[in-house]
Design an enzyme around this catalytic site. Structure first.
Site, short mmCIF file in Angstrom:
data_model
loop_
_atom_site.label_atom_id
_atom_site.label_comp_id
_atom_site.label_asym_id
_atom_site.label_seq_id
_atom_site.Cartn_x
_atom_site.Cartn_y
_atom_site.Cartn_z
N ASP A 530 -6.94 -11.82 6.65
CA ASP A 530 -5.54 -11.97 6.25
C ASP A 530 -4.67 -11.35 7.35
OD1 ASP A 530 -3.37 -12.51 4.59
OD2 ASP A 530 -3.41 -10.49 3.76
N THR A 532 -1.03 -9.71 6.79
CA THR A 532 -0.29 -8.53 6.35
C THR A 532 -1.21 -7.46 5.78
OG1 THR A 532 1.59 -9.95 5.82
CG2 THR A 532 1.61 -7.72 4.90
N ASP A 729 -6.61 -7.39 1.71
CA ASP A 729 -6.19 -6.19 0.99
C ASP A 729 -5.35 -6.46 -0.24
OD1 ASP A 729 -3.90 -7.09 2.28
OD2 ASP A 729 -3.10 -5.06 2.55
#
Length: 841
Positions: A530, A532, A729
């Site tokens: 990912d 961000t 996350d």
């Protein structure tokens, strides 16, 4: 108190998270652990909660999740339709999860899976000493230095002399007790074995002075007397284990040792008492039968030495857990009405204010409320550089304060702290089985019967075709074959490496959920990541808000009010920016979060949207070309831009920046150097994604990804035969983390992401993935070294003991040399595994 119940309807990680969240809302529940494979739920509670109350918390009798009393029953194998977006992998086979409670005993080779025992003893399958599961929460007791009979559960003053009570020294661990018992028996065995060996070998000394003291027959009787304490006291446990293995038909190393030394001992007694019953082939030139008392005691003593060294090495393999437990302080300073009071950490409650003094360890997880600090977090993250902390920053238990003092509020205590979770995860993972162990198990199952067969064949061949005395050669070589074989070296090869490797990972800030993750991590071809919070710092900040229509401060207040309802990092950035501008936040109605697109709600009777272009299309909003040109310009600079729309009309945008982590580029290049493709899948727009991808030099990227898109992308790669790791996350990463072969969660991320992952990086840095990859490679290489050593040892040793070199070189392997080699084979495997503690990752 802790209760275990049966839970039905939990089919994926999303279900696990839902059940955990609902039950955690009950004030009596302190922790929830759901095992969806075994349909088991473990609840820790301050007071008893009825089943009806638990079921009500799960949604009542009509809920998909049904909780009942735990009982043994056949599991219903019918497929349960999942309510979540996580799609299970096809042909997925669940591995047993070993869940050994603290204080229980289990076999270090996991011969019986998760079977446990209340008392120490021997494994009924392999005969090895059972190992005690460490106490993961150590209760500190206090005593008076002048009156040791005074023992208290809390610090204070001695009721007899008034002195301050001091923490008691920890008692010897179970491994230490086992080692001490074996050491005592080793001293006894050596005391009697050395004279027997000297008497036996004295025949090789010219003009032996023993001949003047006693004749050969008397010396043989002396050997028998000295052998009895070794056989019937120091090493009798080996014969007990051998007998149990035969009765239960769980043949193991002690079967071979018991048969070999038992035959030698009984043969020697028979030869001493009834010499006339033996043919001349068994007799010496003096007419006495060749006896093997010295072979019996030397072999048994050497095997005992191997067990002694093994017990010592075993205590080191669990050293990582012990070292982690030492990180937790026994006491802390609590501030009550402005007064400092020293208490046990077990008495700390959520909401308590603690004072952490210079050089002290942080007792629990919490947030700094007053003061500043420099915290050494190396024991948690593996990073040696201290971290600056200020008010509102989080601190974790086990970390060490620098030279200042600060106040903190306790937020997670007991088993909820990060340190406790790390200890539990390391403990669970160190007992899990790697898939490669299945091959070893199959081989070990047939190993002992094959060795016994080879021993019998050896005896027959030497008896029929060997030189005189044929029967003597046949007996000695058959015993040597039995004694040199070591199935335990095979059995220990994998679990020892896994245990040490998992502990090493914990020190590096890499938490591994099970051994399967280690094996698969070494094989990954593709890393999906990912953007961000994974590649970037995950601390976005608003650079500017552009409003073409209306009052900028008023619009800012509306979008900030909307974002107050969201947990997304971008939302928090908008709220923080609005607060810094003193914007007025109004009430929000009909709030809705559209995953991967943005947020929507009614503010001051106006429909307000904040999100990406896909959200605008979904709501049917058009004609915003003028603003779009400015947005694209921002996006090409790697910034994230969200459109602002009021009453279906775009009136402006928000530009948000999130700095790329300094270590991301270095980590990506290292992974690519190791042959791993690094692909970025992000929900951000094409322009921003392209800019970030170019800066990071990833192998490929895909923008505008919804959670389902990430899931499908991973499935396609897996169909192509790729082994895929996924790093993320956020909640939106949970489906992809569960689908991937190896899910890697950032420890700074959400609980559901961590729950769905096989590996958790405490620091939340991409460098941790490089560490995890290198560690998995080192562990798998170590396992293969152990297996090679065990296989090659038995492959070469057994034929040598059988006498294959005798016709060509006249070389035979005596049972004593065979015993020495066998004893050190298991020790060598453990010693090789312990090398992992010192490798550089």
């Amino acid at each position: 108190m802790t209760h275990q119940h049966t839970i039905e309807g939990v089919t994926c990680s999303g279900c696990v998270n839902t059940v955990t969240e609902r039950l955690s809302k009950l004030p009596e529940i302190t922790s929830v652990e759901v095992n969806k494979e075994d349909k088991r739920i473990t609840l820790s509670m301050t007071s008893h909660v009825t089943l009806d109350s638990l079921q009500e918390a799960l949604g009542g009798k009509e809920s998909k999740y049904q909780i009942s009393l735990s009982k043994s029953e056949e599991h219903d194998e019918a497929k349960v339709k999942s309510c979540c977006s996580v799609t299970p992998k096809e042909n997925h086979t669940h591995k047993p999860k070993f869940n050994i409670p603290a204080g229980k005993y289990y076999c270090p080779m996991y011969c019986e899976g998760d079977k446990m025992y209340d008392k120490p003893g021997d494994c009924p399958v392999c005969g090895m000493d059972l190992v005690k599961q460490p106490e993961l929460v150590v209760k500190t007791q206090y005593t008076c230095p002048m009156h040791p009979e005074v023992i208290s559960d809390t610090p204070g003053n001695c009721p007899k002399c008034g002195m301050d009570l001091v923490p008691m020294q920890p008692k010897d661990t179970e491994e230490d007790k086992t080692y001490q018992q074996l050491w005592h028996k080793m001293k006894i065995a050596s005391l009697f074995t050395i004279p027997v060996f000297i008497i036996s070998m004295s025949e090789m000394i010219p003009n032996n002075p023993l001949y003047q003291i006693m004749d050969l027959e008397k010396r043989n009787w002396v050997q028998l007397i000295l052998t009895i304490p070794v056989v019937f006291y120091a090493c009798w446990m080996f014969f007990e284990r051998a007998w149990r293995s035969i009765v239960n038909w769980n043949l193991n190393m002690f079967t071979l040792i018991g048969i070999g030394t038992g035959v030698a001992f009984l043969f020697s007694i028979a030869g001493l008492v009834f010499p006339d019953a033996f043919p001349d082939e068994f007799k010496s030139h003096s007419g006495t039968v060749h006896l093997y008392f010295e072979a019996t005691v030397v072999v048994l003593t050497l095997v005992l030495l191997g067990q002694l060294l093994e017990a010592k090495a075993h205590s080191k393999t669990s050293g990582a857990i012990k070292e982690l437990l030492k990180l937790a302080p026994s006491e802390a300073t609590i501030v009550v009405d402005g007064v400092d009071k020293r208490v046990s950490i077990h008495d700390i409650q959520k909401g308590d204010i603690l004072r952490v003094k210079p050089g002290e360890k942080v007792a629990v997880d919490g947030t700094i409320t007053d003061g500043r600090a420099t915290i050494d977090e190396s024991m948690i993250t593996g990073e040696p550089i201290p971290v600056e902390k200020a008010v509102a920053d989080k601190v974790s238990s086990g970390t060490i304060n620098g030279t200042t003092s600060f106040l903190m509020v306790a937020e997670k205590v007991g088993a909820e702290t990060l340190l406790s979770q790390i200890v539990q995860m390391v403990s669970d993972a160190s007992r899990s089985r790697a898939p490669i162990q299945n091959l070893v198990d199959k081989i070990s199952r047939y190993f002992v019967p094959i060795v016994v067969g080879i021993s019998i064949i050896t005896f027959i061949i030497w008896w029929q075709f060997g030189p005189d005395p044929k029967l003597t050669y046949a007996l000695v070589n058959a015993i040597a074959v039995l004694i040199i074989a070591c199935p335990c070296a095979l059995g220990l090869a994998t679990p020892m490496s896994v245990m040490v490797g998992v502990g090493k990972g914990a020190k590096l800030g890499v938490l591994i959920k099970n051994a399967e993750a280690i094996e698969k991590m070494d094989k990954i071809d593709v890393l999906i990541t990912d953007k961000t919070g994974t590649l970037t710092e995950g601390k976005p900040s608003v650079e500017k808000v552009v409003v073409q229509q209306g009052d900028e401060k008023e619009v800012l207040g509306k979008i900030a009010a909307l974002n107050q309802q969201s947990e997304h990092p971008l939302a928090k950035a908008v709220v923080a920016f609005a607060m810094s501008k003193a914007a007025v936040l109004q009430n929000v109605a009909n709030f809705e979060s559209i995953t991967g697109k943005g947020v929507k709600g009614v503010v001051d009777n106006e429909v307000v949207l904040l999100g990406n272009k896909e959200l605008l299309k979904q709501e049917g909003i058009q004609n915003f070309e003028t603003i779009e040109k400015a947005v694209v310009t921002e996006q090409k600079q790697g910034k994230t831009v969200s459109y602002i729309a009021v009453n279906h009309k775009v009136i402006g945008y928000v530009t948000i920046t999130d700095a790329i982590k300094k270590t991301s580029v270095e980590a990506i290049q290292e992974l690519k150097h190791q042959g791993v493709e690094v692909i970025m899948l992000t929900g951000d727009n094409e322009n921003t994604a392209k800019s970030v991808a170019a800066e990071l030099q990833v192998s490929d990227f895909k923008a505008n990804c919804l959670p389902q898109d990430k899931l499908e992308y991973i499935k396609k790669l897996q169909i192509q035969g790729k082994v895929v790791a996924m790093a993320g996350d956020g909640i939106n990463d949970a489906p992809a983390l569960a689908q991937s072969d190896i899910g890697i969660a950032m420890g700074t991320g959400t609980d559901v992401a961590i729950e769905s992952a096989k590996i958790t990086l405490v620091k939340g840095d991409l460098v941790g993935i490089v560490k995890a990859k290198n560690l998995s490679h080192a562990v798998m290489r170590n396992i293969k070294q152990n297996l090679f050593f065990a296989f090659i040892y038995n492959t070469i040793g057994i034929p040598l003991a059988a006498g294959v070199l005798f016709p060509y070189f006249g070389i035979l392997l005596s049972p004593m040399i065979a015993a020495l080699a066998m004893s050190f084979s298991s020790v060598s495997v453990i010693a090789n595994a312990l090398r992992l503690r010192n490798i550089k990752i």
